[in-house]
Design a protein around this motif. Structure first.
Motif, short mmCIF file in Angstrom:
data_model
loop_
_atom_site.label_atom_id
_atom_site.label_comp_id
_atom_site.label_asym_id
_atom_site.label_seq_id
_atom_site.Cartn_x
_atom_site.Cartn_y
_atom_site.Cartn_z
N GLY A 228 2.78 8.73 2.79
CA GLY A 228 2.88 7.04 2.82
C GLY A 228 3.62 6.67 1.76
O GLY A 228 4.41 5.74 1.79
N PHE A 229 3.35 7.38 0.39
CA PHE A 229 3.98 6.92 -0.74
C PHE A 229 5.56 7.14 -0.55
O PHE A 229 6.42 6.30 -1.18
N LYS A 230 5.78 8.30 -0.31
CA LYS A 230 7.28 8.74 0.01
C LYS A 230 8.13 7.68 1.08
O LYS A 230 9.27 7.29 0.48
N ALA A 231 7.56 7.28 1.84
CA ALA A 231 8.19 6.20 2.83
C ALA A 231 8.04 4.94 2.38
O ALA A 231 8.91 4.27 2.53
N LEU A 232 6.89 4.57 1.72
CA LEU A 232 6.75 3.15 1.31
C LEU A 232 7.72 2.90 -0.05
O LEU A 232 8.29 1.76 0.00
N GLN B 243 -2.20 2.28 10.72
CA GLN B 243 -1.19 3.33 11.34
C GLN B 243 -0.70 2.90 12.87
O GLN B 243 0.42 3.20 13.22
N PHE B 244 -1.34 1.81 13.42
CA PHE B 244 -1.23 1.68 14.92
C PHE B 244 -0.28 0.46 14.93
O PHE B 244 0.31 -0.08 16.17
N GLN B 245 0.27 -0.28 13.71
CA GLN B 245 1.00 -1.22 13.72
C GLN B 245 2.44 -0.71 13.78
O GLN B 245 2.96 0.12 13.91
N HIS B 246 3.25 -1.93 14.36
CA HIS B 246 4.48 -1.47 14.52
C HIS B 246 5.69 -1.59 13.39
O HIS B 246 6.42 -0.68 13.24
N ARG B 247 5.15 -2.30 12.27
CA ARG B 247 6.02 -2.34 11.28
C ARG B 247 5.70 -1.18 10.26
O ARG B 247 4.60 -0.66 10.19
N TRP C 293 3.29 -1.35 7.24
CA TRP C 293 2.10 -1.24 7.61
C TRP C 293 1.50 0.13 7.87
O TRP C 293 0.65 0.49 7.37
N GLN C 294 2.38 0.78 8.67
CA GLN C 294 2.02 2.06 8.97
C GLN C 294 1.84 2.94 7.60
O GLN C 294 1.02 3.77 7.55
N ASN C 295 2.95 2.83 6.62
CA ASN C 295 3.10 3.62 5.48
C ASN C 295 1.63 3.32 4.42
O ASN C 295 0.92 4.07 4.13
#
Lengths: 602, 85
Positions: A46-50, A146-150, A153-155
């Motif tokens: 999550g951190f890596k992507a965010l 995590q089910f969100q499209h954006r 939000w997923q991250n």
């Protein structure tokens, strides 16, 4: 390493299965560790992507001063709670040539200090608050997000899920240890003896190597300590071991790195070994200092977990204070010890597995390698067209410098260069890009695709030169004067394009570069129109026959093909991807129109 | 803020294609402004250039920028028409 994996892994699994079968308390502890590690992975993801480019920007900006590198190491590791992630990213950045070795060492030293905040967090909050009460809601929100499209939000969802699993893991470990109270024998060993201390250090190293996380070892030891299953001094020795064992991730990361990456990993290992050794030798004094500081800070006298966190911070701080003044000398020593092998021209120079850890460094190294491929192509073309590259660089008169008249020899040279220099490097780039794209985000994926296209256009340009070569080598030395002059103008056009591209690649402003390339497209269109007119004139004046005219027409299109492919290669390599409509950029029809307008004005 | 304007903004917030069109429009406007600025700079350089080669290069670059701007203006108009229709 493979053999070790092949034998050690099944052995560990079997041992684990037996232990899980035998004891339900061990089952809880092991499940706790597994959930904790899974939580760490999710948090890291999550951190890596965010953080996306932010973390990478921080790391890149920390190159000019050592104190900046140290601070970046401390801050990023505190935020990410993973010194391994920061170390591996630093290795990838060093391998990509984005930061110097001394800065990389600074980041790694800082990361060692930053990772001690984890022990504080666990000691202060993890063992006192009922974490399981927070774990479940966090997991629910995390999964829902995590089910969100954006992606954002997923991250965030990944981060929440990660924290949830970490909390849940700690809770399970605590439960497991409380059930183990009478069974665990570690407190029976006398931790005052040096041999037993070394044994505990070895336990810390082993546990961290197996779990690949010093945090996991620390949380295990802190929970065991809070339940009274391990002696305070033994716990300190395990913490020292965990600090040394944590270098394993960096060492694994450096296996796929180039020389610079290996130098940093060696520096990391050296720092942690020296720090660990110092902490072990100075243990009695450090203990006294910890006691004094604990009193001064007002920590409860019976709180061994907080004292352990304080000790962990102290000995890492000691390492940083002692080793930071020597950082430049250490860097030059490492550079002397770990020397690069001589570069092989057939192999990629910049691509390395460590750079795959971050999309930014993967992009950077693939761009550098493709630029190297461009230089190979350029030299090969210059030679094939009958010049020496040294003459070309010095901008000697190109028109009269043709030396080679044997078409067969030129062909052979070109084919050899293609087989032994260009194709292997391009194949390596393609393979690397395929791997890099699987880790990249949308924007970076587009950039990586552009790098691949740049390489493809370069190889297509070489093929164009190959087609052009037969007639060009022949007519430059034989045949009617008109044919010699025409072929001379064809190869001069390629030379002009290459000269322009050499200038263009030195431009730092992408707008200027784009304008320069567009102007060359316009020049090519003018060349095409003038060449056609000249050709008609030559036919009318019967200076060349129909067969010669056909050859010239075909070879003119090969020449234009080569020039346009070269322009496209540099465009793909050096200009950012336009995320807008491709209809916005100028096309052949625009250049035709502009060339016509220019002619009318003249 | 007036009621209609507010409603339009809220509608845009939930209408993904419209939001994308709006972003494209802003991007195009920024690009156009940048190109216009660049063209003015080159025009100024052209007035001061002495050598014929330099003058020709600058004239070419100005013509290229004009053509690029024409295309962008057309694209912007298409986008506006798409939003209104």
């Amino acid at each position: 390493m493979d053999a070790l994996n092949r034998w050690a892994f099944p052995f560990i699994l079997t041992l684990l299965a037996v232990a899980l079968w035998q004891s339900s308390a061990f089952q809880e502890i092991a499940a706790g560790v597994a959930l904790f590690l899974f939580g760490m992975l999710s948090l890291e993801k999550g951190f890596k992507a965010l953080s996306g480019g932010v973390l990478q920007q921080w790391l890149q900006r920390s190159t000019d001063r050592i104190w900046k590198s140290l601070s970046v190491g401390v801050v990023t590791t505190t935020l990410m709670q993973s010194s391994s992630l920061v170390s591996v990213l630093s290795i990838s950045f060093i391998s990509a040539g984005l930061i110097p070795l001394a800065a990389g060492l600074g980041i790694v030293f800082g990361a060692n200090l930053g990772t001690t905040t984890g022990a504080w967090l666990i000691a202060v909050f993890g063992l006192k608050i009922k974490l399981s009460a927070y774990a479940l809601p966090l997991l629910v929100f995390g999964i829902a997000l995590q089910f969100q499209h954006r992606r954002r939000w997923q991250n965030i969802g990944h981060i929440l899920t990660g924290i949830g699993f970490i909390f849940f893991g700690i809770h399970l470990m605590k439960q497991g240890f409380s059930a183990y109270e009478s069974l665990l024998m570690l407190d029976g060993i006398d931790s005052q003896q040096w041999l037993s201390r070394l044994l505990f250090v070895a336990v810390g190293i082993l546990a961290t190597v197996i779990m690949q996380s010093s945090h996991a070892t620390l949380v295990l030891i802190l929970t065991a300590l809070s339940n009274g299953q391990i002696d305070y001094e033994a716990a300190l020795a395990v913490a020292i071991g965990a600090n040394v064992g944590t270098t394993i991730t960096a060492l694994i990361g450096a296996m796929g790195a180039n020389n610079a990456g290996r130098q940093l990993a060696a520096g990391h290992l050296l720092f942690n070994l020296v720090t660990g050794l110092l902490a072990l030798l100075l243990l009695p004094w450090l203990l006294a200092l910890t006691e004094w500081l604990a009193q001064w800070l007002g920590l409860p006298a019976d709180s061994d977990t907080l004292k352990l966190a304080l000790f962990h911070t102290l000995f890492n701080l000691l390492g940083v204070v002692l080793m930071t003044p020597w950082i430049h000398r250490l860097a030059s020593l490492l550079q002397r010890w770990i020397v690069a092998k001589e570069a092989d021209i057939k192999r990629p120079r910049y691509l390395n597995e460590a750079a795959l850890a971050s999309p930014a460094s993967a992009l950077h190294v693939s761009q550098r390698e493709t630029l190297r491929l461009y230089r190979f192509c350029r030299d090969t073309m210059i030679h094939a067209l009958g010049w020496r590259s040294s003459d070309f660089r010095l901008q000697h008169s190109l028109i009269n410098a043709a030396e080679v008249s044997d078409a067969e020899q030129q062909h052979q040279h070109l084919q050899q260069a293609y087989e032994h220099r260009l194709k292997p490097v391009y194949s390596a780039i393609v393979e690397f890009l395929i791997q890099a794209r699987s880790h990249a985000g949308i924007a970076q994926e587009e950039q990586l695709r552009r790098v691949r296209s740049a390489g493809f256009h370069l190889l297509e340009a070489i093929k164009g030169v190959k087609h052009l070569l037969d007639n060009l080598t022949h007519y430059l030395h034989q045949g009617p004067v008109a044919m010699t002059a025409s072929y001379q103008s064809l190869r001069t056009q390629i030379a002009a394009t290459l000269t322009l591209l050499d200038q263009a690649l030195e431009k730092h402003d992408s707008d200027d570069l784009q304008l320069l390339l567009q102007r060359q497209h316009l020049q090519l269109q003018r060349f095409n129109d003038d060449f056609d007119q000249q050709l008609e004139l030559l036919i009318q004046q019967r200076q060349i026959n129909a067969a010669m005219a056909t050859s010239l027409m075909t070879d003119k299109s090969y020449c234009l093909h080569v020039c346009k492919r070269l322009l496209m290669a540099v465009e793909f390599l050096s200009l950012p991807a336009t995320t807008g409509d491709p209809d916005w950029s100028l096309n052949d029809e625009d250049y035709r129109q502009l060339a016509r307008d220019g002619q009318e004005e003249r | 803020m007036k009621y209609k304007k507010l409603m339009r903004r809220i509608q845009t917030l939930f209408d993904e294609p419209e939001r994308q069109r709006q972003q494209q429009r802003k991007k195009l406007q920024r690009l156009l402004k940048k190109l216009r600025h660049k063209q003015q700079q080159l025009q100024h350089k052209l007035e001061q250039a002495d050598r014929q080669d330099d003058q020709q290069e600058l004239r070419d670059k100005i013509a290229l920028l004009k053509q690029q701007r024409r295309k962008l203006v057309a694209a912007l108009q298409d986008l506006k028409a798409g939003s209104n229709g």
